[in-house]
Motif scaffolding. Structure first.
Motif, PDB file in Angstrom:
ATOM      1  N   MET A 187       0.817  -1.195   0.000  1.00 20.20           N
ATOM      2  CA  MET A 187       0.000   0.000   0.000  1.00 20.20           C
ATOM      3  C   MET A 187       0.862   1.262   0.000  1.00 20.20           C
ATOM      4  O   MET A 187       0.481   2.264  -0.575  1.00 20.20           O
ATOM      5  N   ASP A 188       2.035   1.214   0.661  1.00 25.93           N
ATOM      6  CA  ASP A 188       2.911   2.384   0.694  1.00 25.93           C
ATOM      7  C   ASP A 188       3.357   2.789  -0.703  1.00 25.93           C
ATOM      8  O   ASP A 188       3.466   3.979  -0.994  1.00 25.93           O
ATOM      9  N   LEU A 189       3.629   1.810  -1.552  1.00 29.83           N
ATOM     10  CA  LEU A 189       4.039   2.129  -2.915  1.00 29.83           C
ATOM     11  C   LEU A 189       2.905   2.792  -3.694  1.00 29.83           C
ATOM     12  O   LEU A 189       3.142   3.705  -4.485  1.00 29.83           O
ATOM     13  N   MET A 190       1.695   2.361  -3.450  1.00 30.62           N
ATOM     14  CA  MET A 190       0.549   2.977  -4.120  1.00 30.62           C
ATOM     15  C   MET A 190       0.356   4.413  -3.635  1.00 30.62           C
ATOM     16  O   MET A 190       0.020   5.298  -4.421  1.00 30.62           O
ATOM     17  N   ASN A 191       0.598   4.649  -2.353  1.00 29.14           N
ATOM     18  CA  ASN A 191       0.528   6.012  -1.811  1.00 29.14           C
ATOM     19  C   ASN A 191       1.584   6.891  -2.458  1.00 29.14           C
ATOM     20  O   ASN A 191       1.341   8.069  -2.732  1.00 29.14           O
ATOM     21  N   SER A 192       2.750   6.324  -2.672  1.00 32.71           N
ATOM     22  CA  SER A 192       3.825   7.067  -3.330  1.00 32.71           C
ATOM     23  C   SER A 192       3.433   7.452  -4.752  1.00 32.71           C
ATOM     24  O   SER A 192       3.679   8.577  -5.191  1.00 32.71           O
ATOM     25  N   LEU A 193       2.812   6.509  -5.465  1.00 39.18           N
ATOM     26  CA  LEU A 193       2.331   6.806  -6.826  1.00 39.18           C
ATOM     27  C   LEU A 193       1.299   7.927  -6.802  1.00 39.18           C
ATOM     28  O   LEU A 193       1.353   8.853  -7.625  1.00 39.18           O
ATOM     29  N   ALA A 194       0.371   7.844  -5.881  1.00 42.46           N
ATOM     30  CA  ALA A 194      -0.693   8.856  -5.788  1.00 42.46           C
ATOM     31  C   ALA A 194      -0.121  10.228  -5.436  1.00 42.46           C
ATOM     32  O   ALA A 194      -0.524  11.248  -6.013  1.00 42.46           O
ATOM     33  N   ALA A 195       0.831  10.272  -4.504  1.00 41.26           N
ATOM     34  CA  ALA A 195       1.425  11.547  -4.103  1.00 41.26           C
ATOM     35  C   ALA A 195       2.202  12.164  -5.263  1.00 41.26           C
ATOM     36  O   ALA A 195       2.110  13.376  -5.504  1.00 41.26           O
ATOM     37  N   SER A 196       2.942  11.354  -5.993  1.00 40.80           N
ATOM     38  CA  SER A 196       3.700  11.868  -7.137  1.00 40.80           C
ATOM     39  C   SER A 196       2.774  12.360  -8.241  1.00 40.80           C
ATOM     40  O   SER A 196       3.014  13.417  -8.837  1.00 40.80           O
ATOM     41  N   ALA A 197       1.729  11.614  -8.509  1.00 34.22           N
ATOM     42  CA  ALA A 197       0.771  12.029  -9.545  1.00 34.22           C
ATOM     43  C   ALA A 197       0.088  13.336  -9.157  1.00 34.22           C
ATOM     44  O   ALA A 197      -0.106  14.216 -10.002  1.00 34.22           O
ATOM     45  N   ALA A 198      -0.270  13.478  -7.884  1.00 35.59           N
ATOM     46  CA  ALA A 198      -0.902  14.717  -7.421  1.00 35.59           C
ATOM     47  C   ALA A 198       0.068  15.897  -7.559  1.00 35.59           C
ATOM     48  O   ALA A 198      -0.319  16.990  -7.969  1.00 35.59           O
ATOM     49  N   GLY A 199       1.331  15.662  -7.227  1.00 37.79           N
ATOM     50  CA  GLY A 199       2.341  16.705  -7.378  1.00 37.79           C
ATOM     51  C   GLY A 199       2.508  17.128  -8.823  1.00 37.79           C
ATOM     52  O   GLY A 199       2.642  18.317  -9.127  1.00 37.79           O
ATOM     53  N   MET A 200       2.501  16.162  -9.741  1.00 39.76           N
ATOM     54  CA  MET A 200       2.618  16.485 -11.163  1.00 39.76           C
ATOM     55  C   MET A 200       1.414  17.281 -11.638  1.00 39.76           C
ATOM     56  O   MET A 200       1.548  18.219 -12.430  1.00 39.76           O
ATOM     57  N   LYS A 201       0.245  16.928 -11.138  1.00 36.48           N
ATOM     58  CA  LYS A 201      -0.972  17.621 -11.558  1.00 36.48           C
ATOM     59  C   LYS A 201      -0.951  19.096 -11.133  1.00 36.48           C
ATOM     60  O   LYS A 201      -1.251  19.980 -11.940  1.00 36.48           O
ATOM     61  N   VAL A 202      -0.581  19.376  -9.880  1.00 36.25           N
ATOM     62  CA  VAL A 202      -0.579  20.770  -9.433  1.00 36.25           C
ATOM     63  C   VAL A 202       0.525  21.566 -10.119  1.00 36.25           C
ATOM     64  O   VAL A 202       0.331  22.752 -10.424  1.00 36.25           O
ATOM     65  N   GLN A 203       1.668  20.941 -10.386  1.00 29.75           N
ATOM     66  CA  GLN A 203       2.739  21.663 -11.082  1.00 29.75           C
ATOM     67  C   GLN A 203       2.351  21.919 -12.536  1.00 29.75           C
ATOM     68  O   GLN A 203       2.720  22.949 -13.112  1.00 29.75           O
ATOM     69  N   GLY A 204       1.593  21.011 -13.139  1.00 27.15           N
ATOM     70  CA  GLY A 204       1.071  21.250 -14.487  1.00 27.15           C
ATOM     71  C   GLY A 204       0.134  22.451 -14.509  1.00 27.15           C
ATOM     72  O   GLY A 204       0.190  23.289 -15.420  1.00 27.15           O
ATOM     73  N   THR A 205      -0.716  22.553 -13.495  1.00 24.87           N
ATOM     74  CA  THR A 205      -1.608  23.713 -13.373  1.00 24.87           C
ATOM     75  C   THR A 205      -0.787  24.989 -13.184  1.00 24.87           C
ATOM     76  O   THR A 205      -1.062  26.021 -13.809  1.00 24.87           O
ATOM     77  N   ARG A 206       0.224  24.895 -12.357  1.00 20.57           N
ATOM     78  CA  ARG A 206       1.092  26.057 -12.117  1.00 20.57           C
ATOM     79  C   ARG A 206       1.778  26.504 -13.405  1.00 20.57           C
ATOM     80  O   ARG A 206       1.854  27.704 -13.698  1.00 20.57           O
ATOM     81  N   LEU A 207       2.257  25.560 -14.200  1.00 23.97           N
ATOM     82  CA  LEU A 207       2.900  25.899 -15.476  1.00 23.97           C
ATOM     83  C   LEU A 207       1.917  26.569 -16.436  1.00 23.97           C
ATOM     84  O   LEU A 207       2.264  27.505 -17.148  1.00 23.97           O
ATOM     85  N   ARG A 208       0.670  26.106 -16.448  1.00 22.95           N
ATOM     86  CA  ARG A 208      -0.342  26.707 -17.319  1.00 22.95           C
ATOM     87  C   ARG A 208      -0.610  28.159 -16.914  1.00 22.95           C
ATOM     88  O   ARG A 208      -0.700  29.050 -17.764  1.00 22.95           O
ATOM     89  N   VAL A 209      -0.702  28.413 -15.612  1.00 20.91           N
ATOM     90  CA  VAL A 209      -0.948  29.771 -15.119  1.00 20.91           C
ATOM     91  C   VAL A 209       0.247  30.670 -15.427  1.00 20.91           C
ATOM     92  O   VAL A 209       0.078  31.830 -15.831  1.00 20.91           O
ATOM     93  N   ILE A 210       1.462  30.155 -15.260  1.00 17.59           N
ATOM     94  CA  ILE A 210       2.661  30.934 -15.591  1.00 17.59           C
ATOM     95  C   ILE A 210       2.674  31.282 -17.072  1.00 17.59           C
ATOM     96  O   ILE A 210       2.988  32.417 -17.445  1.00 17.59           O
ATOM     97  N   ALA A 211       2.312  30.329 -17.914  1.00 16.07           N
ATOM     98  CA  ALA A 211       2.260  30.593 -19.357  1.00 16.07           C
ATOM     99  C   ALA A 211       1.248  31.688 -19.671  1.00 16.07           C
ATOM    100  O   ALA A 211       1.501  32.568 -20.506  1.00 16.07           O
ATOM    101  N   GLU A 212       0.109  31.675 -18.991  1.00 19.36           N
ATOM    102  CA  GLU A 212      -0.903  32.718 -19.184  1.00 19.36           C
ATOM    103  C   GLU A 212      -0.362  34.081 -18.745  1.00 19.36           C
ATOM    104  O   GLU A 212      -0.547  35.087 -19.433  1.00 19.36           O
TER     105      GLU A 212
END
Length: 137
Positions: A1-26
Protein backbone atom coordinates in the motif's frame (compact mmCIF):
# COMPACT_ATOMS: atom_id res chain seq x y z
CA UNK A 1 0.00 0.00 0.00
CA UNK A 2 2.91 2.38 0.69
CA UNK A 3 4.04 2.13 -2.91
CA UNK A 4 0.55 2.98 -4.12
CA UNK A 5 0.53 6.01 -1.81
CA UNK A 6 3.83 7.07 -3.33
CA UNK A 7 2.33 6.81 -6.83
CA UNK A 8 -0.69 8.86 -5.79
CA UNK A 9 1.42 11.55 -4.10
CA UNK A 10 3.70 11.87 -7.14
CA UNK A 11 0.77 12.03 -9.54
CA UNK A 12 -0.90 14.72 -7.42
CA UNK A 13 2.34 16.70 -7.38
CA UNK A 14 2.62 16.48 -11.16
CA UNK A 15 -0.97 17.62 -11.56
CA UNK A 16 -0.58 20.77 -9.43
CA UNK A 17 2.74 21.66 -11.08
CA UNK A 18 1.07 21.25 -14.49
CA UNK A 19 -1.61 23.71 -13.37
CA UNK A 20 1.09 26.06 -12.12
CA UNK A 21 2.90 25.90 -15.48
CA UNK A 22 -0.34 26.71 -17.32
CA UNK A 23 -0.95 29.77 -15.12
CA UNK A 24 2.66 30.93 -15.59
CA UNK A 25 2.26 30.59 -19.36
CA UNK A 26 -0.90 32.72 -19.18
CA UNK A 27 0.94 35.35 -17.14
CA UNK A 28 3.82 35.47 -19.62
CA UNK A 29 1.44 35.65 -22.58
CA UNK A 30 -0.21 38.73 -21.06
CA UNK A 31 2.92 40.42 -19.67
CA UNK A 32 2.92 43.17 -22.29
CA UNK A 33 -0.81 43.62 -22.77
CA UNK A 34 -2.60 46.84 -21.96
CA UNK A 35 -6.12 47.73 -20.97
CA UNK A 36 -8.55 47.93 -23.90
CA UNK A 37 -9.39 51.57 -23.18
CA UNK A 38 -8.49 54.40 -20.79
CA UNK A 39 -9.83 53.77 -17.29
CA UNK A 40 -9.91 50.00 -17.72
CA UNK A 41 -7.50 47.76 -15.83
CA UNK A 42 -4.91 45.61 -17.60
CA UNK A 43 -4.31 41.91 -17.02
CA UNK A 44 -3.61 41.06 -13.40
CA UNK A 45 -1.04 38.36 -12.62
CA UNK A 46 -2.44 35.05 -11.38
CA UNK A 47 -0.94 32.79 -8.72
CA UNK A 48 -1.68 29.18 -7.76
CA UNK A 49 -2.36 28.41 -4.10
CA UNK A 50 -1.81 24.85 -2.86
CA UNK A 51 -3.27 22.88 0.01
CA UNK A 52 -2.83 19.44 1.56
CA UNK A 53 -5.85 17.20 1.21
CA UNK A 54 -6.36 13.87 2.94
CA UNK A 55 -7.25 11.02 0.60
CA UNK A 56 -9.42 9.01 2.98
CA UNK A 57 -9.34 5.88 0.84
CA UNK A 58 -5.55 5.77 0.77
CA UNK A 59 -5.03 7.43 4.18
CA UNK A 60 -2.39 9.78 2.81
CA UNK A 61 -2.00 13.52 2.31
CA UNK A 62 -1.91 14.74 -1.26
CA UNK A 63 -1.23 18.21 -2.60
CA UNK A 64 -4.10 19.89 -4.46
CA UNK A 65 -4.78 23.26 -6.03
CA UNK A 66 -6.67 25.30 -3.44
CA UNK A 67 -7.46 28.06 -5.89
CA UNK A 68 -6.07 30.27 -8.59
CA UNK A 69 -5.97 33.78 -7.18
CA UNK A 70 -4.82 37.15 -8.47
CA UNK A 71 -1.74 39.06 -7.36
CA UNK A 72 -2.96 42.30 -5.80
CA UNK A 73 0.34 44.16 -6.25
CA UNK A 74 0.32 47.50 -8.05
CA UNK A 75 0.24 47.76 -11.81
CA UNK A 76 3.22 49.21 -13.63
CA UNK A 77 2.81 52.69 -15.11
CA UNK A 78 4.48 53.95 -18.25
CA UNK A 79 4.27 57.44 -19.68
CA UNK A 80 3.04 57.13 -23.25
CA UNK A 81 0.57 59.94 -24.04
CA UNK A 82 0.00 58.70 -27.60
CA UNK A 83 -1.14 55.23 -26.52
CA UNK A 84 -4.89 54.52 -26.93
CA UNK A 85 -5.12 53.34 -23.30
CA UNK A 86 -3.35 56.38 -21.82
CA UNK A 87 -5.16 58.25 -19.07
CA UNK A 88 -5.61 62.05 -18.99
CA UNK A 89 -2.06 62.44 -17.59
CA UNK A 90 -0.57 60.35 -20.41
CA UNK A 91 0.14 57.21 -18.34
CA UNK A 92 -0.67 53.67 -19.44
CA UNK A 93 -1.27 50.94 -16.87
CA UNK A 94 0.63 47.74 -17.57
CA UNK A 95 0.15 44.28 -16.03
CA UNK A 96 1.80 43.49 -12.70
CA UNK A 97 3.69 40.62 -14.38
CA UNK A 98 7.46 40.46 -14.05
CA UNK A 99 8.80 38.14 -16.77
CA UNK A 100 11.93 37.36 -14.76
CA UNK A 101 9.88 36.24 -11.74
CA UNK A 102 7.64 34.15 -14.01
CA UNK A 103 10.69 32.51 -15.62
CA UNK A 104 12.08 31.59 -12.20
CA UNK A 105 8.69 30.23 -11.11
CA UNK A 106 8.51 28.24 -14.34
CA UNK A 107 11.93 26.69 -13.69
CA UNK A 108 10.92 25.77 -10.13
CA UNK A 109 7.64 24.22 -11.30
CA UNK A 110 9.47 22.30 -14.04
CA UNK A 111 11.99 20.90 -11.56
CA UNK A 112 9.26 19.90 -9.14
CA UNK A 113 7.33 18.22 -11.95
CA UNK A 114 10.45 16.31 -13.01
CA UNK A 115 11.18 15.25 -9.41
CA UNK A 116 7.66 13.86 -9.10
CA UNK A 117 8.03 12.12 -12.46
CA UNK A 118 11.30 10.52 -11.33
CA UNK A 119 9.67 9.38 -8.08
CA UNK A 120 6.75 7.95 -10.03
CA UNK A 121 9.12 6.08 -12.34
CA UNK A 122 11.23 4.71 -9.44
CA UNK A 123 8.09 3.54 -7.62
CA UNK A 124 6.78 1.87 -10.78
CA UNK A 125 10.10 0.06 -11.21
CA UNK A 126 9.98 -1.15 -7.61
CA UNK A 127 6.46 -2.48 -8.09
CA UNK A 128 7.49 -4.27 -11.29
CA UNK A 129 10.50 -5.87 -9.55
CA UNK A 130 8.30 -7.02 -6.70
CA UNK A 131 5.80 -8.55 -9.13
CA UNK A 132 8.67 -10.29 -10.99
CA UNK A 133 10.03 -11.69 -7.74
CA UNK A 134 6.60 -12.97 -6.71
CA UNK A 135 6.13 -14.64 -10.10
CA UNK A 136 9.49 -16.39 -9.93
CA UNK A 137 8.71 -18.01 -6.53
Amino acid sequence: MDLMNSLAASAAGMKVQGTRLRVIAENLANANSTAPSPGDLPYRRKVVLFQNALDKEMQTDLVKVKKIDVDRSDFQRRWDPGHPSADADGYVLLPNVNSLVESMDMREAQRSYEANLNTLDATRQMIMRTVDLLRSN
